[in-house]
Scaffold this active site. Structure first.
Site, PDB file in Angstrom:
ATOM      1  N   THR A  15       0.823  -1.211   0.000  1.00 21.86           N
ATOM      2  CA  THR A  15       0.000   0.000   0.000  1.00 21.86           C
ATOM      3  C   THR A  15       0.858   1.261   0.000  1.00 21.86           C
ATOM      4  O   THR A  15       2.051   1.229   0.297  1.00 21.86           O
ATOM      5  CB  THR A  15      -0.925   0.028   1.236  1.00 21.86           C
ATOM      6  N   ASP A  16       0.205   2.380  -0.331  1.00 19.44           N
ATOM      7  CA  ASP A  16       0.874   3.680  -0.266  1.00 19.44           C
ATOM      8  C   ASP A  16       0.658   4.292   1.120  1.00 19.44           C
ATOM      9  O   ASP A  16       0.125   3.630   2.018  1.00 19.44           O
ATOM     10  CB  ASP A  16       0.383   4.599  -1.388  1.00 19.44           C
ATOM     11  N   GLN A  17       1.028   5.537   1.302  1.00 11.99           N
ATOM     12  CA  GLN A  17       0.908   6.175   2.617  1.00 11.99           C
ATOM     13  C   GLN A  17      -0.540   6.341   3.074  1.00 11.99           C
ATOM     14  O   GLN A  17      -0.797   6.540   4.251  1.00 11.99           O
ATOM     15  CB  GLN A  17       1.596   7.539   2.610  1.00 11.99           C
ATOM     16  N   MET A  18      -1.477   6.234   2.143  1.00  9.35           N
ATOM     17  CA  MET A  18      -2.894   6.364   2.493  1.00  9.35           C
ATOM     18  C   MET A  18      -3.533   5.008   2.799  1.00  9.35           C
ATOM     19  O   MET A  18      -4.724   4.929   3.059  1.00  9.35           O
ATOM     20  CB  MET A  18      -3.650   7.047   1.351  1.00  9.35           C
ATOM     21  N   ILE A  20      -3.823   2.582   0.650  1.00  6.51           N
ATOM     22  CA  ILE A  20      -4.458   2.106  -0.580  1.00  6.51           C
ATOM     23  C   ILE A  20      -3.450   1.246  -1.350  1.00  6.51           C
ATOM     24  O   ILE A  20      -2.277   1.596  -1.453  1.00  6.51           O
ATOM     25  CB  ILE A  20      -4.889   3.306  -1.467  1.00  6.51           C
TER      26      ILE A  20
END
Length: 132
Positions: A15-18, A20
């Site tokens: 996932t990314d920092q959000m 997601i």
């Protein structure tokens, strides 16, 4: 035609920092589905390579509908589109645990002679296991 479903949880590193799922990871999810589809058929990538056959992806199409998130339980449904010849084509649907459709995808792979680097017909040991 033959379908296969593979379920697993999204890992933090995907996932990314959000939180997601990074878009590039979906190609790996499709590969996981494809590998398990073959394994369910009784064929492994390793056995094909040991028999001098490679199966590179020559086309990939993804349609993102909704994001998968960290720790989501997702299911990759792998569907053989038609009888393989020199190419084998799969459709995919990726769902979350509530069966919301997240991604629709398609891949085309080519059967290749490993030594000659030339396309070849789908091996009979695969064709014989399919219901066409």
């Amino acid at each position: 035609m033959r379908n296969h479903k593979l379920s697993f949880r999204v890992r933090y590193g995907e996932t990314d920092q959000m939180g997601i799922v990074y878009y590039g990871n979906y190609a790996q999810y499709l590969e996981m589905g494809r590998v398990e589809w073959l394994r369910d058929l009784g064929v492994t990538y390793k056995s094909m390579e040991n028999n001098g056959i490679q199966l590179p992806v020559i086309h990939l199409q993804l349609k993102y509908i909704k994001s998968a998130k960290y720790d989501d339980l997702i299911t990759v449904e792998t569907i053989l589109k038609k009888k393989p010849m020199v190419k084998i084509e799969f459709d995919y649907k990726i769902y979350n645990a509530t069966r919301e459709l997240l991604v629709e995808a398609n891949t085309v792979l080519a059967f290749m002679d490993k030594e000659k680097n030339k396309p070849i017909k789908c091996p009979d040991y695969i064709l014989n296991k399919l219901d066409f």
